[in-house]
Design an enzyme around this catalytic site. Structure first.
Site, PDB file in Angstrom:
ATOM      1  N   HIS A  54       1.227  -0.964 -10.288  1.00 16.72           N
ATOM      2  CA  HIS A  54       1.391  -0.330  -8.797  1.00 16.72           C
ATOM      3  C   HIS A  54       0.023  -0.210  -8.515  1.00 16.72           C
ATOM      4  O   HIS A  54      -0.718   0.651  -8.822  1.00 16.72           O
ATOM      5  CB  HIS A  54       2.228   0.804  -8.781  1.00 16.72           C
ATOM      6  CG  HIS A  54       1.991   1.370  -7.418  1.00 16.72           C
ATOM      7  ND1 HIS A  54       2.602   0.805  -6.259  1.00 16.72           N
ATOM      8  CD2 HIS A  54       1.741   2.505  -6.900  1.00 16.72           C
ATOM      9  CE1 HIS A  54       2.529   1.369  -4.883  1.00 16.72           C
ATOM     10  NE2 HIS A  54       2.035   2.541  -5.608  1.00 16.72           N
ATOM     11  N   ASP A  89      -2.393   0.887  -5.613  1.00 15.42           N
ATOM     12  CA  ASP A  89      -2.773   1.371  -4.181  1.00 15.42           C
ATOM     13  C   ASP A  89      -3.879   0.836  -3.492  1.00 15.42           C
ATOM     14  O   ASP A  89      -4.864   0.959  -3.850  1.00 15.42           O
ATOM     15  CB  ASP A  89      -2.704   2.864  -4.177  1.00 15.42           C
ATOM     16  CG  ASP A  89      -1.542   3.581  -4.657  1.00 15.42           C
ATOM     17  OD1 ASP A  89      -0.507   3.270  -3.964  1.00 15.42           O
ATOM     18  OD2 ASP A  89      -1.382   4.416  -5.436  1.00 15.42           O
ATOM     19  N   ASP A 146       6.972   2.495  -3.907  1.00 15.17           N
ATOM     20  CA  ASP A 146       6.375   3.863  -3.984  1.00 15.17           C
ATOM     21  C   ASP A 146       6.398   4.393  -2.357  1.00 15.17           C
ATOM     22  O   ASP A 146       6.187   5.701  -2.394  1.00 15.17           O
ATOM     23  CB  ASP A 146       4.837   3.930  -4.428  1.00 15.17           C
ATOM     24  CG  ASP A 146       4.347   5.295  -4.579  1.00 15.17           C
ATOM     25  OD1 ASP A 146       4.958   6.105  -4.908  1.00 15.17           O
ATOM     26  OD2 ASP A 146       3.134   5.257  -4.555  1.00 15.17           O
TER      27      ASP A 146
HETATM   28 ZN   LIG Z   1       1.314   3.909  -4.248  1.00 16.33          ZN
END
Ligand SMILES: [Zn+2]
Ligand SMILES: *[C@@H]1O[C@H](CO)[C@@H](O)[C@H](O)[C@H]1NC(C)=O
Ligand SMILES: *[C@@H]1O[C@H](CO)[C@@H](O)[C@H](O)[C@H]1NC(C)=O
Ligand SMILES: *[C@@H]1O[C@H](CO)[C@@H](O)[C@H](O)[C@H]1NC(C)=O
Length: 978
Positions: free
Chosen positions: A47, A49, A171
């Site tokens: 994941h 960001d 998320d």
């Molecule tokens: Zn995130």
């Protein structure tokens, strides 16, 4: 040395794999499963960001790892190397912003290797938009755009095998129905996520309802999306994190004292059993990964290889667990093949709470100025895209500038960007990128206008600080200035324009030399007093302008006798001994209480209502960027407000001074059916060492019975009911206020049988109705609490060494509660999101010139919005038409786009999915069966486009260019040009 070794190995592997059999990607490439066993789909993922604790580039390059260990370039390097070593291994890639950055610097050899992995379904794009966007604070236009950018990159690079089938919103802090609809219209088969209210999740675990069919549109039937909730959080398979960032036990299978194979397998199977218990089929998905994991992917894969080997070995002794590398799309495919039926879902997943004291409703408002700046970015993007098409701007520089803004806007939709949940330094970096990108795109707009407005030497400067009535172009006066307006809407629009000027007399004329009424109004002194605001001008020139696409207005300084000016009258309250002050024009009447200085009642649209506005603060010690946690009740500001009224024939303004950090202008324009409230708030005091949630509320006598409505990403309205949720009981015992806030992207409304009260916003905010007849908006936040687990920094925004000051607008309307009348709100909404773009030039020497004619959209039905017009590939234009009324407000509408096609120089036109990259005729989605039907499907079902896709060429007859739109429908076309 190790480095050379790796290159050698890579080359050998390449030779081996290039000789393999025919490649298949997509569902055909899915691993085999076993019918009589629990099939465990192990899904390796990372994941990443697009900015959070570190900036986008710091996260990509692995810089500043002391702040956060994150280096996406190494992750991709490492994963690709590991995938090449074993054809069973798989990986999903989500954020295209990072992938594109990496791809663009790879060697041809690596590119070929990756292409092969993609073609074999082993490196699979999931999600695939530029970023994993937020779903609360985003406007649908920006979401569609950022999917368009991501999916176009994947399509251009890999073709069909690069196309994601499944959304991966793991998320994102809650989920919107509009996002589900967007996925459906882009042809996605389903989506997965891992955050929903904990009470909702508990209930769903008990009811085998973790996976569902989301009925994603109230207006359009049949828009559904399979949506699955992960068992555990996306990053935790407890005890089985094999990443270098973790300290869980590796699988040790040697002849060693430390051999733990039995224990590890037992533990994993027991976990798998728990998961399997709460899902319908004999398939489960276990994501393996987390934030920025897989930087040294061999550690992950080596351990997963062993886990797979030893779990499957047990089958020989009767175990019925079957585990393999898989992807979310292969898992979804298995569910589809299972011929099960699923529960449905009709509302959305807001607000999100992970425990009863933590409702994630603060981020609906966090970083209010950045949330507004993002809207400015969208505004400039739409204008520059349209203008570039009209002026045929396709130079490399023009394309680059526009692409940069497209990409930056994609980054801004990320769930730690538009949400305001990133660190301050990251937020500053987003601002830097957005500013650069807006300036770049404004050069496109300028170059296009030089051609189209027939002013080859026009400066066409866009003043980016009009929000504080400041513009370098007019700072020495606006004598001989041309303001060129660009209208991004389909239909001719009439709007008021405000231009910073000195207090002098001006004459405004239109392109034909006709005088246009204007008025000069003072800028509130609280705005003049803003630190670092150049104080050259203290007034604004206001006039009403009309533009189809492009219109220029000329401003000249004149002697007072020549000015066709309305005089401004300044009124101080109570001069006449009355207890109230009435401010009214032909459509709206406001009453201000002279004693309290507050708005007291509103009359418009034939309806009158007592509406009292207040400001207040929830004091808190523990709110953060994500959550709004009240410690006590609202503290309403009780003091009387000072106010002054400025009246002219065009605009009337009430300037209110609330205290030394709050002021407001209440404004009504002649002919405009709404009340504008422009608030200025900050620095929010922190002398008491407490945080503040700053709100304004409007109390009326409307009997709304706990019901109110908020929009879903600027589209359909969602019905909200105080203290209630669609499918479960939310624990509101600790946070009865915060737990009742919802995201408001464009508007919030309530009504009873007679009256309807609406607030429209200029950016995303949190909103609620905590009492019948009352609406409350969370305008600004300032906190001192450092939320250890999250962003690790207090949301204490400062500017120029002081707490951040924010300025913004709410628009209030009061109407009778008649069906269909809300269509006006939709039009207002579009006008507020995409107002005229203003471009300034000097008039000296410029001939009054009419603009070149550009394609005309004015003939489209009134309910049709020109959602997008932009260059796509070379000699291609993408165009989207949206029916922006819902099924209660509008009906099916038809029109013909032959003229538009011709005026764009069209040779051929094809219809695509919402993103533009897939011909609509090729769309084939997995269809899932609803439990409500009471039956199970007998065989696998698919769905295709619900209407015949439009496809035509220039020589075809006009009737083939007919477009029909259902309420809320969007259709996307690609026009090939000469
Ligand atoms: Zn995130
Ligand atoms: C969803 O399921 C509920 C309960 O079974 C049912 O009342 C409702 O009509 C269903 N909605 C749709 C859109 O199928
Ligand atoms: C700005 O200029 C005006 C006019 O000269 C003056 O009255 C005002 O005090 C100035 N404001 C500030 C903050 O300097
Ligand atoms: C742009 O291209 C179209 C189609 O080729 C053409 O009709 C139009 O005149 C061009 N516009 C300008 C400003 O060059």
């Amino acid at each position: 040395m190790a480095y050379f070794g790796r290159i050698l190995l890579l080359s050998i592997l390449l030779v081996v794999f290039v000789n393999q059999s025919r490649a298949v990607c997509g569902y055909e490439s899915c691993p085999e499963t076993k019918a009589n066993m629990v099939n465990i789909h192990l899904v390796p993922h990372s994941h990443n960001d697009v900015g959070w604790l570190k900036t986008v580039d710091q996260s990509y390059y692995g810089y500043k790892n002391k702040i956060h260990h994150a280096g996406v370039q190494y992750i991709l390097d490492s994963v690709v190397t590991q995938l090449l070593q074993d054809s069973k291994r798989r990986f999903i890639q989500v954020e295209t912003a990072f992938f594109a950055k990496w791809w663009n610097v790879q060697s041809e050899t690596t590119k070929r290797a990756v292409t092969k992995l993609v073609n074999e379904g082993r490196f699979e794009f999931t999600g695939g938009a530029w970023s994993m966007n937020d779903e609360a604070a985003v406007n649908y236009q920006a979401v569609i755009d950022q999917f368009t950018v991501g999916l176009k990159f994947l399509d251009d690079t890999f073709g069909a095998c690069g196309r994601p089938r499944v959304g991966w919103q793991i998320d994102t802090f809650g989920h919107s129905r509009e996002q589900a609809a967007i996925f459906a219209h882009m042809g996605y088969d389903g989506q997965f996520f891992s955050r929903m209210d904990h009470n909702d999740k508990d209930a769903r675990m008990n009811n085998l309802a973790m996976e569902m069919i989301w009925d994603a549109s109230e207006s359009m039937s049949g828009v559904s999306l399979f949506s699955g909730m992960l068992y555990n959080f996306y990053s935790d398979t407890p005890g089985f994190c094999f990443d270098i960032l973790c300290t869980d036990e590796p699988v040790i299978d040697g002849a060693s004292e430390e051999n733990n194979v039995k224990q590890r397998v037992d533990d994993f199977i027991s976990y798998a059993q728990n998961v399997s218990d709460v899902y319908i089929t004999n398939h489960i998905m276990v994501p393996m990964g987390g934030d920025f994991q897989y930087e040294d992917a061999k550690v992950n894969y080596k351990n997963m290889d062993k886990l797979i080997k030893y779990i499957n070995e047990r089958q020989a002794s009767g175990s019925n667990y079957n585990i393999f590398y898989s992807t979310p799309s292969c898992y979804l495919n298995s569910l589809h093949q299972s011929l099960q039926s699923w529960p449905n879902k009709t509302q959305d997943f807001f607000p999100y709470a992970h425990e009863k004291n933590s409702f994630w409703t603060g981020f609906f408002t966090s970083r209010p100025t950045q949330k507004r700046f993002e809207r400015d970015g969208n505004h400039m993007l739409q204008i520059a895209k349209q203008l570039s098409v009209f002026a045929n701007l396709t130079s490399e520089q023009h394309n680059q500038d526009l692409d940069y803004l497209r990409q930056v806007m994609g980054v801004m939709q990320h769930h730690d960007a538009i949400t305001g949940t990133e660190r301050q330094a990251v937020s500053d970096d987003y601002d830097r990128m957005m500013y650069d990108a807006i300036v770049g795109a404004s050069n496109n707009a300028r170059d296009a206008l030089r051609i189209l407005a027939n002013m080859p030497n026009g400066e066409f400067e866009s003043c980016l600080r009009l929000n504080i009535s400041e513009c370098a172009f007019t700072k020495d006066g606006a004598d001989n200035v041309v303001v060129t307006l660009y209208n991004p809407l389909a239909h001719t629009s009439t709007q008021y324009v405000r231009i910073p000027v000195k207090e002098e007399r001006y004459q405004v004329t239109d392109e034909k030399g006709r005088a246009v009424p204007s008025q000069v109004v003072p800028v509130p002194w609280q705005v003049l007093a803003l630190a670092y605001r150049p104080n050259d001008t203290q007034h604004e020139l206001v006039f009403q302008a009309t533009a189809n696409k492009i219109a220029s207005y000329y401003i000249k300084k004149v002697e007072s006798s020549e000015a066709k000016h309305s005089t401004i009258k300044q009124i101080s309250p109570g001069e006449d001994g009355n207890s109230e002050t009435v401010v009214e024009n032909s459509l709206v009447k406001l009453v201000i209480d002279n004693q309290t200085g507050r708005l007291k009642s509103v009359e418009m649209n034939g309806v009158s209502e007592q509406i009292v506005q207040n400001f207040g603060v929830y004091k808190t010690r523990t709110s953060c960027a994500y959550t709004f946690r009240q410690d006590g009740d609202i503290e309403v500001l009780e003091n009387d407000f000072e106010f002054t009224v400025y009246e002219g024939s065009l605009v009337k303004e009430v300037h209110q001074h609330v205290n030394d950090w709050i002021s407001q202008v209440i404004r009504i324009y002649e002919g405009a059916n709404r009340v504008e409230l422009e608030w200025l708030v900050g620095p929010i005091p922190i002398d008491d060492q407490l945080g503040s949630e700053f709100v304004t509320n409007f109390k009326s006598g409307i009997s709304s019975n706990g019901v109110f409505y908020t929009d879903s990403n600027g589209r359909e309205l969602m019905k909200r009911e105080k203290d209630k949720r669609e499918d479960f009981v939310s624990d509101l015992s600790r946070q009865p206020v915060s737990g009742n806030f919802y995201p408001v992207t464009s508007r919030i409304a309530l009504q009873d049988d007679a009256k309807r009260l609406v607030l429209l916003t200029d950016r995303s905010q949190g909103g609620a109705s905590l009492q019948d007849g009352a609406l409350e908006m969370l305008l600004h936040r300032r906190h001192l609490f450092n939320d250890g687990g999250g962003v690790g920094e207090a949301l204490n925004e400062t500017q120029y060494g002081k707490g951040l000051i924010a300025r913004g607008r709410l628009y209030l309307t009061l109407d009778s509660a008649t069906d269909g009348d809300t269509a006006t709100e939709r039009r207002t909404e579009k006008e507020l999101l995409l107002p005229f773009g203003k471009f300034f030039s000097t008039a000296g020497g410029v001939q009054r010139a009419a603009a070149k004619s550009v394609p005309d959209f004015d003939d489209l039905p009134q309910s049709v919005h020109l959602l997008t017009l932009e260059h796509f590939h070379e000699n291609e234009v993408l165009i989207r038409f949206e029916h922006f009324l819902d099924k209660f407000e509008g009906r099916v509408t038809s029109f013909n786009i032959r003229d538009i096609f011709d005026s764009l120089g069209g040779l051929a036109i094809r219809e695509t999915t919402l993103d533009g990259s897939l011909p609509l005729s090729d769309m084939k989605r997995l269809k899932f069966h609803a439990q409500e039907s009471g039956t199970h499907p007998a065989s696998v079902e698919y769905s295709t486009a619900r209407h015949k896709p439009l496809e035509a060429v220039k020589s075809d007859e006009a009737s083939l260019f007919a477009v029909t739109l259902y309420p809320m429908q969007i259709r996307t076309f690609i026009i090939t040009k000469e």
